[in-house]
Write an enzyme that holds these catalytic residues in place. Structure first.
Site, short mmCIF file in Angstrom:
data_model
loop_
_atom_site.label_atom_id
_atom_site.label_comp_id
_atom_site.label_asym_id
_atom_site.label_seq_id
_atom_site.Cartn_x
_atom_site.Cartn_y
_atom_site.Cartn_z
N SER A 392 25.25 4.21 66.64
CA SER A 392 24.96 3.31 65.52
C SER A 392 23.61 3.62 64.89
O SER A 392 23.48 3.64 63.66
CB SER A 392 25.00 1.85 66.01
N SER A 505 34.61 7.59 66.64
CA SER A 505 33.29 6.97 66.58
C SER A 505 33.28 5.81 65.60
O SER A 505 32.69 4.75 65.87
CB SER A 505 32.22 8.00 66.21
N ASN A 508 35.06 2.82 67.34
CA ASN A 508 34.68 2.39 68.69
C ASN A 508 33.18 2.37 68.99
O ASN A 508 32.75 1.70 69.92
CB ASN A 508 35.37 3.28 69.73
N TYR A 509 32.38 3.12 68.23
CA TYR A 509 30.96 3.24 68.58
C TYR A 509 29.99 2.84 67.47
O TYR A 509 28.81 2.68 67.73
CB TYR A 509 30.65 4.69 69.01
N LEU A 510 30.48 2.70 66.25
CA LEU A 510 29.59 2.39 65.13
C LEU A 510 29.68 0.92 64.75
O LEU A 510 30.77 0.43 64.42
CB LEU A 510 29.95 3.25 63.92
#
EC number: 5.6.2.1
Length: 551
Positions: A392, A505, A508-510
């Protein structure tokens, strides 16, 4: 309002849960008599169980999987288990099996589906909608919630990622007796298909799955859960990103601590500190221990072996370079050459002393030890939180560097995708180039060539035009120039993305609030970044984010 309900519901247990259960894969339909299986050049009628498994191979006949030795070996072994004694005695060599007639039949079926009339397609659409309305929703605490994938996956052949040792094995048909139903005691319990019964009915309000079963290949538990757009999924997403934001507040302290630990007198503390440095700097997964032979030889940070790294005191004008080369999650290769701090390099030299290639790099560390330490550093901290935080932060920093307010919308979207790509590279989210990539790029290049030709023609017309027509012709040229630039941006974007998976990403990750805020700040329609399903998943973020949001 969004924040209020997130804070109210997060961590709570459901009180009432009612649903209809899963939709099972349709039963096997035997092949028409005219479609033949040949063994050693002669037609052979197969029993229904053997024929069904043969069709799985036939459907994949033109895929590279069916050329791999391990795939063929595993398939043949499992296929023979479905044969009658007579079939087993005759079919002893996969190389003598001819599935081409079956394969042609399935190709013809596929083509026929493409040629269906509008009425036929509409009929199928209506039936799917009927099934969705009956099985695709549940009632949870007076809320009607959308269920994720309520259909049980049909039987087939396991593929796996990379050179998985179990590829080609038979994924067995899931039946009602394999299924565990989870619902509340006072709900209408889903009915099993006639003549069958569920494996178990549970009333566990501390979990959010509705249906579960154990698949036969790796013994992993599969679930039917709520759709990503559901309230509970939104709560968990929100909490995940809030945990990463809490890490932001104490990450400097944690980094100072592990740097101090590089000098510890205890080897276990040094190893833990170096591993944490890699998890932080390179977004490596922690890794889990596996039983030998059970899954592909994949590793994470804690399970790295000596053979997975090489040390170079100097390389390409850089000092203290570490070369990583190993298979990570889903057998995706991780290869990276990275300069590290001198003390990390010296510690790695120490960890490698008197070890063989197959020995553990961090022989005094495992994921349990690391996770316990992370919990002591911050409540709720895991290796994944570092990935979420670093992903992020990287997106936010890249967007600031790459975005120019005066750019066109296509140029800004290219900048966004480049920022997302930097995150995907950090997290090692790779993919094989799509099979249609070259043709897709050729088609796009044709459009670019056509548009350039149109622009050239428009400019010639402008030059020849009279003064009173000049403005209208000039406007036409500008419009074509904008269209050409958009196509060129698409081509650049597609080329740069061909081996990078941006979706993993992004979903799931940002922290989605970063993307939403960026869209609001630069006037980008949110649908240019998130499709409809993704907008449903991140509805909470779309409502909450402001254009000046800082992760």
């Amino acid at each position: 309002n969004v924040l209020c309900w997130l804070e109210t519901y997060y961590g709570s247990k459901w009180r009432f849960l009612e649903h209809k259960g899963p939709v099972f894969a349709p039963p096997y339909e035997p092949m028409p008599d005219k479609v033949k299986f040949f063994y050693d050049g002669k037609p052979m009628k197969l029993s229904a169980p053997a024929e069904e498994v043969a069709t799985f191979f036939a459907k994949m006949l033109e895929h590279e999987y069916t050329t791999k030795d391990i795939f063929r070996k595993n398939f043949f072994k499992d296929w023979r288990k479905e044969m009658t004694p007579e079939e087993k005695s005759k079919i002893t060599d996969l190389n003598k099996c001819d599935f081409s007639d079956m394969s042609a039949f399935f190709k013809a079926q596929s083509e026929a589906r493409k040629q269906m009339s509008k009425e036929e397609k509409q009929k199928i659409k209506e039936e799917n909608e009927r099934i969705l309305q009956e099985y695709g929703f549940c009632i949870m605490d007076n809320h009607k919630e959308r269920i994720g994938n309520f259909r049980i996956e049909p039987p087939g052949l396991f593929r796996g990622r990379g050179d998985h040792p179990k590829m080609g094995m038979l994924k067995r048909r899931i039946r009602p007796q394999d299924i565990i139903i989870n619902c509340s005691k006072d709900s209408k319990i889903p009915k099993a298909p006639p003549g069958t019964k569920w494996k178990e009915v549970r009333h566990d309000n501390k979990v959010t799955w509705l249906v579960s079963w154990t698949e036969n290949i790796q013994g992993s538990i599969k679930y039917i859960m709520l759709n990503p757009s559901s309230r509970i999924k939104g709560e968990k997403d929100w909490q995940k990103y809030e945990t990463a934001r809490r890490l932001k507040k104490c990450v400097d302290r944690i980094r100072n601590q592990y740097r101090e630990d590089w000098k510890s007198k205890e080897m276990r503390i040094r190893q833990r500190a170096v591993a944490l440095y890699f998890i932080d700097k390179l977004a490596l997964r922690a890794g889990n221990e596996k039983e030998e032979g059970e899954t592909a030889d994949t590793v994470g940070c804690c399970s790295l072996r000596v053979e997975h790294i090489k040390l170079y005191p100097k390389m390409d004008d850089q000092e203290y370079v570490v070369e990583f080369d190993f298979l990570g999650k889903d057998s995706i290769r991780y290869y990276n050459k990275i300069p590290v701090e001198k003390r990390v390099f010296k510690n790695l030299q120490l960890f490698l002393e008197n070890k063989q290639p197959e020995d553990d790099l961090f022989d005094r560390l495992n994921t349990s030890i690391l996770n316990k330490h992370l919990q002591e550093l911050m409540d709720g901290l895991t290796a994944k939180v570092f990935r979420t935080y670093n992903a992020s932060i990287t997106l936010q920093q890249q967007l600031k560097q790459l975005t120019t307010g005066d750019d066109s919308v296509p140029a800004k979207i290219l900048s966004y995708n480049r920022a997302n790509r930097a995150v995907a590279i950090l997290c090692n989210h790779q993919r094989a180039p799509p099979k249609t990539f070259e043709k897709s790029m050729q088609n796009l290049q044709t459009k670019i060539d056509d548009k350039q030709s149109q622009l050239s023609t428009a400019r010639k017309q402008l030059k020849a035009a009279k003064a009173d027509h000049k403005a209208s012709h000039d406007e036409k040229s500008k419009k074509i120039e904008e269209q050409l630039m958009k196509l060129q941006m698409q081509a650049t974007d597609r080329e740069e993305n061909k081996q990078i998976a941006l979706g993993t990403s992004k979903l799931n990750y940002l922290d989605p609030r970063i993307s939403v805020a960026w869209c609001k700040k630069y006037g980008i329609p949110i649908e240019k970044i998130y499709n409809k399903t993704q907008r449903e998943k991140f509805a909470w973020a779309i409502d909450m984010a402001e254009k000046d949001y800082e992760f």
